[in-house]
Motif scaffolding. Structure first.
Motif, short mmCIF file in Angstrom:
data_model
loop_
_atom_site.label_atom_id
_atom_site.label_comp_id
_atom_site.label_asym_id
_atom_site.label_seq_id
_atom_site.Cartn_x
_atom_site.Cartn_y
_atom_site.Cartn_z
N GLN A 1 53.02 -20.94 -4.22
CA GLN A 1 52.76 -19.75 -3.42
C GLN A 1 53.88 -19.55 -2.40
OE1 GLN A 1 50.08 -17.65 -4.05
NE2 GLN A 1 49.94 -19.01 -5.81
N VAL A 2 54.21 -18.30 -2.16
CA VAL A 2 55.28 -17.95 -1.21
C VAL A 2 54.87 -18.34 0.21
CG1 VAL A 2 56.53 -16.01 -0.19
CG2 VAL A 2 56.16 -16.08 -2.65
N LEU A 3 55.80 -18.97 0.91
CA LEU A 3 55.61 -19.29 2.33
C LEU A 3 56.36 -18.27 3.17
CD1 LEU A 3 56.28 -23.14 2.15
CD2 LEU A 3 54.06 -22.01 2.48
N PRO A 4 55.79 -17.87 4.29
CA PRO A 4 56.50 -16.91 5.14
C PRO A 4 57.71 -17.58 5.80
CG PRO A 4 54.51 -17.67 6.24
CD PRO A 4 54.49 -18.26 4.85
N MET A 5 58.71 -16.76 6.11
CA MET A 5 59.86 -17.28 6.84
C MET A 5 59.43 -17.57 8.28
SD MET A 5 62.91 -18.27 6.94
CE MET A 5 63.57 -17.73 5.38
N THR A 6 59.91 -18.69 8.81
CA THR A 6 59.66 -19.06 10.20
C THR A 6 60.95 -19.58 10.80
OG1 THR A 6 59.11 -21.37 9.71
CG2 THR A 6 57.27 -19.78 9.67
N TYR A 7 60.99 -19.64 12.10
CA TYR A 7 62.15 -20.21 12.79
C TYR A 7 62.38 -21.65 12.32
CZ TYR A 7 65.06 -22.33 16.33
OH TYR A 7 66.06 -23.04 16.97
N MET A 8 61.32 -22.44 12.23
CA MET A 8 61.46 -23.85 11.85
C MET A 8 61.96 -24.00 10.42
SD MET A 8 61.05 -25.42 14.59
CE MET A 8 61.12 -27.09 13.99
N ARG A 9 61.59 -23.11 9.53
CA ARG A 9 62.11 -23.17 8.16
C ARG A 9 63.60 -22.83 8.14
NH1 ARG A 9 56.60 -20.96 6.46
NH2 ARG A 9 55.57 -22.88 5.85
N GLY A 37 60.14 -18.04 3.03
CA GLY A 37 60.56 -19.33 3.57
C GLY A 37 60.38 -20.47 2.58
N GLY A 38 60.30 -20.14 1.32
CA GLY A 38 60.14 -21.16 0.29
C GLY A 38 58.81 -21.00 -0.42
N PHE A 39 58.41 -22.10 -1.07
CA PHE A 39 57.16 -22.10 -1.83
C PHE A 39 56.37 -23.36 -1.50
CE2 PHE A 39 60.29 -19.70 -4.23
CZ PHE A 39 59.61 -18.53 -4.49
N ASP A 40 55.06 -23.25 -1.50
CA ASP A 40 54.22 -24.42 -1.28
C ASP A 40 54.04 -25.18 -2.59
OD1 ASP A 40 52.20 -23.13 -2.74
OD2 ASP A 40 50.98 -22.65 -0.97
#
Length: 182
Positions: free
Chosen positions: A35-43, A28-31
């Motif tokens: 660091q890798v962000l998990p995919m979420t519905y909001m993303r 779901g992108g990077f912070d």
């Protein structure tokens, strides 16, 4: 304030859907630290909100585009909806072109794409994306086979569809002067 819900808590009728297990394969992108962000519905929703529907877009294509956006986001819960969202976005382009050209009912999507390209309403690049999307959509619709789309593939087709319809029906310009760039 948000209510933290323990994992696997039984909320009964208030429980929402669980993410499709395949979503763990997408980032779901990077912070800020990379660091890798998990995919979420909001993303997914935030990414899809960048696809613009102009106020000048006719009701039919606008509704198809909104449904496409919603299905893409709901793909977080049912991955097959990602492919469906592509088809809906292409249906929106087809409907928008039919309205723009005042085309007869029997005019094919392929003919509409060629006419839009010949009249310089869409670039070579967008015509190619649309034609590829049209072929994949036709396999989905006519062969009854569910295609598999990555989020990147879907985003490219859906984004192009939104862009083409927005350029066919711009906010503040005369529709006859709009040209879609590559």
């Amino acid at each position: 304030m948000t209510l933290w819900i323990p994992p696997n808590a039984d909320l009964g009728e208030l429980a929402g859907p669980s993410p499709d297990p395949r979503m763990k394969n997408f980032i779901g992108g990077f912070d800020a630290q990379g660091q890798v962000l998990p995919m979420t519905y909001m993303r997914m929703r935030a990414a899809a909100e960048k696809w613009v529907i102009t106020k000048a877009t006719p009701e039919g294509p606008a509704t198809l585009l909104k449904s496409s956006r919603d299905m893409f986001c709901l793909g977080y819960y049912s991955y097959e909806l990602v492919a469906c969202s592509n088809s809906w976005s292409l249906f929106a382009v087809e409907a928008a072109l039919k309205l723009r050209f005042n085309a007869s009912k029997g005019t094919s999507f392929n003919q509409l794409i060629k006419a839009a390209h010949d009249q310089a309403l869409i670039s070579d690049y967008l015509a190619d994306i649309l034609d590829t999307g049209r072929q994949l959509r036709n396999r989905f619709v006519h062969e009854g086979k569910q295609p598999v789309w990555t989020l990147g593939m879907a985003g490219k087709v859906i984004g192009a569809s939104f862009r083409i319809v927005a350029d066919l029906y711009p906010e503040d310009e005369d529709v006859s002067e709009s040209v879609v760039a590559g």
